[in-house]
Structures are given as C-alpha cells and as structure tokens.
Design a protein around this motif. Structure first.
Motif, PDB file in Angstrom:
ATOM      1  N   LYS A  29       2.189  -4.627   3.023  1.00 18.34           N
ATOM      2  CA  LYS A  29       3.402  -3.817   3.359  1.00 18.34           C
ATOM      3  C   LYS A  29       2.897  -2.206   3.270  1.00 18.34           C
ATOM      4  O   LYS A  29       2.449  -2.107   2.056  1.00 18.34           O
ATOM      5  N   VAL A  30       3.109  -1.429   4.173  1.00 18.55           N
ATOM      6  CA  VAL A  30       2.732  -0.099   3.953  1.00 18.55           C
ATOM      7  C   VAL A  30       3.883   0.623   3.521  1.00 18.55           C
ATOM      8  O   VAL A  30       4.839   0.598   4.576  1.00 18.55           O
ATOM      9  N   HIS A  31       3.694   1.494   2.754  1.00 17.81           N
ATOM     10  CA  HIS A  31       5.008   2.491   2.359  1.00 17.81           C
ATOM     11  C   HIS A  31       4.557   4.102   2.460  1.00 17.81           C
ATOM     12  O   HIS A  31       3.341   4.112   1.721  1.00 17.81           O
ATOM     13  N   ASN A  32       5.204   4.941   2.695  1.00 20.07           N
ATOM     14  CA  ASN A  32       5.030   6.377   2.700  1.00 20.07           C
ATOM     15  C   ASN A  32       6.423   7.003   2.414  1.00 20.07           C
ATOM     16  O   ASN A  32       7.487   6.590   2.960  1.00 20.07           O
ATOM     17  N   PRO A  33       6.391   8.208   1.700  1.00 18.82           N
ATOM     18  CA  PRO A  33       7.743   8.779   1.158  1.00 18.82           C
ATOM     19  C   PRO A  33       8.273   9.570   2.409  1.00 18.82           C
ATOM     20  O   PRO A  33       9.419  10.056   2.117  1.00 18.82           O
ATOM     21  N   TYR A  34       7.485   9.794   3.473  1.00 16.24           N
ATOM     22  CA  TYR A  34       8.082  10.808   4.270  1.00 16.24           C
ATOM     23  C   TYR A  34       8.938  10.020   5.461  1.00 16.24           C
ATOM     24  O   TYR A  34       9.873  10.735   6.010  1.00 16.24           O
ATOM     25  N   ASN A  35       8.830   8.749   5.677  1.00 15.26           N
ATOM     26  CA  ASN A  35       9.911   7.916   6.634  1.00 15.26           C
ATOM     27  C   ASN A  35      11.273   7.646   5.740  1.00 15.26           C
ATOM     28  O   ASN A  35      11.956   7.889   6.300  1.00 15.26           O
ATOM     29  N   ASP A  36      10.973   7.181   4.443  1.00 12.10           N
ATOM     30  CA  ASP A  36      12.209   6.769   3.776  1.00 12.10           C
ATOM     31  C   ASP A  36      11.854   6.860   2.225  1.00 12.10           C
ATOM     32  O   ASP A  36      11.298   5.981   1.623  1.00 12.10           O
ATOM     33  N   MET A  69       0.936  -1.125   0.083  1.00 11.29           N
ATOM     34  CA  MET A  69      -0.048   0.021  -0.105  1.00 11.29           C
ATOM     35  C   MET A  69       0.888   1.211  -0.092  1.00 11.29           C
ATOM     36  O   MET A  69       1.922   1.359   0.841  1.00 11.29           O
ATOM     37  N   PHE A  70       0.531   2.123  -1.076  1.00 11.51           N
ATOM     38  CA  PHE A  70       1.321   3.363  -1.175  1.00 11.51           C
ATOM     39  C   PHE A  70       0.710   4.439  -0.677  1.00 11.51           C
ATOM     40  O   PHE A  70      -0.494   5.010  -1.280  1.00 11.51           O
ATOM     41  N   CYS A  71       1.007   5.172   0.484  1.00 11.88           N
ATOM     42  CA  CYS A  71       0.396   6.236   1.075  1.00 11.88           C
ATOM     43  C   CYS A  71       0.954   7.552   0.885  1.00 11.88           C
ATOM     44  O   CYS A  71       2.042   7.810   0.894  1.00 11.88           O
ATOM     45  N   PHE A  72       0.156   8.591  -0.224  1.00 10.71           N
ATOM     46  CA  PHE A  72       0.954   9.749  -0.269  1.00 10.71           C
ATOM     47  C   PHE A  72       0.720  10.877   0.476  1.00 10.71           C
ATOM     48  O   PHE A  72       1.383  11.729   0.885  1.00 10.71           O
ATOM     49  N   ARG A 130      13.660   7.015  -0.356  1.00 12.65           N
ATOM     50  CA  ARG A 130      14.360   6.148  -1.245  1.00 12.65           C
ATOM     51  C   ARG A 130      13.670   4.603  -1.370  1.00 12.65           C
ATOM     52  O   ARG A 130      13.381   3.979  -2.344  1.00 12.65           O
ATOM     53  N   SER A 131      13.274   4.146  -0.001  1.00 12.29           N
ATOM     54  CA  SER A 131      12.758   2.737  -0.160  1.00 12.29           C
ATOM     55  C   SER A 131      11.247   2.803  -0.620  1.00 12.29           C
ATOM     56  O   SER A 131      10.940   1.943  -1.205  1.00 12.29           O
ATOM     57  N   PHE A 132      10.806   3.897  -0.519  1.00 15.36           N
ATOM     58  CA  PHE A 132       9.211   4.291  -1.123  1.00 15.36           C
ATOM     59  C   PHE A 132       9.287   3.969  -2.510  1.00 15.36           C
ATOM     60  O   PHE A 132       8.558   3.168  -3.117  1.00 15.36           O
ATOM     61  N   MET A 133      10.346   4.687  -3.089  1.00 13.87           N
ATOM     62  CA  MET A 133      10.358   4.742  -4.541  1.00 13.87           C
ATOM     63  C   MET A 133      10.950   3.497  -5.122  1.00 13.87           C
ATOM     64  O   MET A 133      10.332   2.947  -6.235  1.00 13.87           O
ATOM     65  N   GLU A 134      11.734   2.619  -4.539  1.00 11.11           N
ATOM     66  CA  GLU A 134      12.247   1.436  -4.882  1.00 11.11           C
ATOM     67  C   GLU A 134      11.175   0.383  -4.857  1.00 11.11           C
ATOM     68  O   GLU A 134      10.973  -0.509  -5.768  1.00 11.11           O
ATOM     69  N   SER A 135      10.420   0.310  -3.675  1.00 16.36           N
ATOM     70  CA  SER A 135       9.149  -0.676  -3.533  1.00 16.36           C
ATOM     71  C   SER A 135       8.332  -0.169  -4.692  1.00 16.36           C
ATOM     72  O   SER A 135       7.612  -1.178  -5.318  1.00 16.36           O
ATOM     73  N   LEU A 136       8.052   1.000  -4.985  1.00 17.43           N
ATOM     74  CA  LEU A 136       6.769   1.316  -6.145  1.00 17.43           C
ATOM     75  C   LEU A 136       7.565   0.892  -7.517  1.00 17.43           C
ATOM     76  O   LEU A 136       6.693   0.220  -8.199  1.00 17.43           O
ATOM     77  N   LEU A 137       8.767   1.104  -7.598  1.00 15.85           N
ATOM     78  CA  LEU A 137       9.786   0.653  -8.795  1.00 15.85           C
ATOM     79  C   LEU A 137       9.366  -0.816  -9.314  1.00 15.85           C
ATOM     80  O   LEU A 137       9.333  -1.234 -10.230  1.00 15.85           O
ATOM     81  N   ASN A 138       9.363  -1.576  -8.068  1.00 16.05           N
ATOM     82  CA  ASN A 138       9.288  -3.117  -8.219  1.00 16.05           C
ATOM     83  C   ASN A 138       7.988  -3.678  -8.180  1.00 16.05           C
ATOM     84  O   ASN A 138       7.775  -4.769  -8.257  1.00 16.05           O
ATOM     85  N   SER A 139       7.077  -2.858  -8.452  1.00 21.45           N
ATOM     86  CA  SER A 139       5.640  -3.260  -8.397  1.00 21.45           C
ATOM     87  C   SER A 139       5.284  -3.765 -10.076  1.00 21.45           C
ATOM     88  O   SER A 139       5.739  -3.322 -10.870  1.00 21.45           O
ATOM     89  N   ASP A 140       4.442  -4.932  -9.971  1.00 22.16           N
ATOM     90  CA  ASP A 140       4.252  -5.282 -11.244  1.00 22.16           C
ATOM     91  C   ASP A 140       2.860  -4.894 -11.893  1.00 22.16           C
ATOM     92  O   ASP A 140       2.551  -4.875 -12.818  1.00 22.16           O
ATOM     93  N   VAL A 141       2.021  -4.550 -10.657  1.00 23.32           N
ATOM     94  CA  VAL A 141       0.746  -4.017 -11.271  1.00 23.32           C
ATOM     95  C   VAL A 141       0.101  -3.032 -10.322  1.00 23.32           C
ATOM     96  O   VAL A 141       0.477  -3.489  -8.957  1.00 23.32           O
ATOM     97  N   ASN A 142      -0.465  -2.054 -10.547  1.00 19.76           N
ATOM     98  CA  ASN A 142      -1.040  -1.010  -9.504  1.00 19.76           C
ATOM     99  C   ASN A 142      -2.514  -0.859  -9.652  1.00 19.76           C
ATOM    100  O   ASN A 142      -3.140  -0.912 -10.793  1.00 19.76           O
TER     101      ASN A 142
END
Length: 203
Positions: free
Chosen positions: A80-87, A54-57, A89-101
């Motif tokens: 797995k929950v991701h937001n760009p405010y904590n990390d 889950m990508f939280c903006f 780089r990790s947020f973008m890498e996780s999004l980058l490795n997604s196969d479908v959104n």
C-alpha cells in the motif's frame, strides 16, 4: 499522548511494516546495486505475515520517492502506497499504525521515533549519518542505525531483533518519548517564568 492513545485503540488483523526509499541521486544508484537485498527484505516481511506500506515523502517536481520504487521494479500490488499530499490525515494514521519501519529518510526516522515505532534506519555518507545517528542516540537506539553499504548485515539484524523483542523496544521508546516530552515542557515553563519575572520587575 493523543497519537499513542489512538494507536493503542486501533485493531489490526496483521502486523504492519513501513518502508521508505529516499529518492536522491546518491541513494538511487545504491538501490539499483542492492535491489536484490531490498527485494529479499520485502518478500521476507510478507512471508512473516506483515502487511507492507510504503511512505513517500517526496514528489514531482522534486525528488519523487514513488518513482524510484517503480524504477527498481518493486511489485507495488503487494504494497500500500501512502503520500501526505493526497490525504495527509490518512498518511499519518497509516504511519501511526505501523509496527515496525525500515527506511533511509531522516524525517521518516523522526516521525517513527515520535510515534514510538521501532525504525531501522540506513544512511549513505557522513552527512546523513550524523543526522540519523544523532536522533537515534537521543532514544539510546543507535544500534538500529546502519551504514546502507552494509545492508545485508542490517537486514539480518533487523529480522533477528524483530523475532526477539519488538514489544520491548516499543515500550522503551514510549518511555523515552514521555521523558523528552516532560523535559521539553519543563524547559518551556522555566522560560516563561523567567520572562514573566523580567516583565513584572518593570512594573
């Protein structure tokens, strides 16, 4: 190009699916009305072997995307929950490795397209429709855009398309991204040439 090369080098044990819920008042009422369908999507993706992210903006004090997931009662132990405010780089890498959104936010759609990730985008109202549909038309992928009020049809369409041709869609998106990149580069170069010509005429 660098983003795509990093993505191709990554080794993934399971296919990854990204989800985004846009925490706006008009959207929140809708989520609660059709949370059964959204739950069904989540369970279906898990059954199909997808690792969910889950990508939280948005976050407090503004609209908090994570909060709406909790209000809906989504089992976040499976996601797995991701937001760009904590990390970031990790947020973008996780999004980058997604196969479908799958999501509702305009910028989630834009980032997915730039990264050549098939994204099923849902809108509520004409304002969001013209934004999301507009960017998908640039990639000739307007059939991936659906009115959120018809989410049941949209979810079926999404599952059917995933089972048939996910890799084909991704290849089309990569070629389209490359074409847009070249066109933008040519436009910048033409502008600089024109600027230098004007400057040189003064000397």
């Amino acid at each position: 190009k660098r983003l795509l090369s990093i993505r191709k080098m990554s080794v993934k044990k399971y296919p990854k699916a990204g989800i985004n819920l846009k925490n706006f008042r008009d959207h929140n009422k809708f989520y609660l009305k059709l949370k059964g369908e959204i739950f069904h999507l989540i369970e279906s993706l898990i059954e199909d072997g997808y690792e969910l992210n889950m990508f939280c903006f948005g976050r407090n004090p503004g609209p908090d995307d994570y909060k709406i997931a909790k209000i809906m009662g989504i089992d976040l132990s499976k996601i797995k929950v991701h937001n760009p405010y904590n990390d970031f780089r990790s947020f973008m890498e996780s999004l980058l490795n997604s196969d479908v959104n799958f999501g509702f936010a305009y910028h989630f759609t834009v980032l997915s397209l730039i990264m050549s990730i098939p994204v099923f985008s849902y809108y509520l109202g004409e304002y969001y429709k013209q934004k999301i549909l507009g960017i998908l038309k640039v990639y000739s992928l307007e059939d991936l855009c659906h009115n959120a009020k018809n989410i049941t049809y949209g979810l079926k369409f999404m599952r059917d398309l995933l089972s048939r041709g996910k890799e084909k869609i991704k290849r089309v998106m990569e070629l389209k991204t490359e074409k847009i990149y070249r066109k933008t580069m040519e436009s910048y170069l033409a502008s600089y040439r024109e600027l230098f010509e004007k400057i040189s005429q003064k000397f």
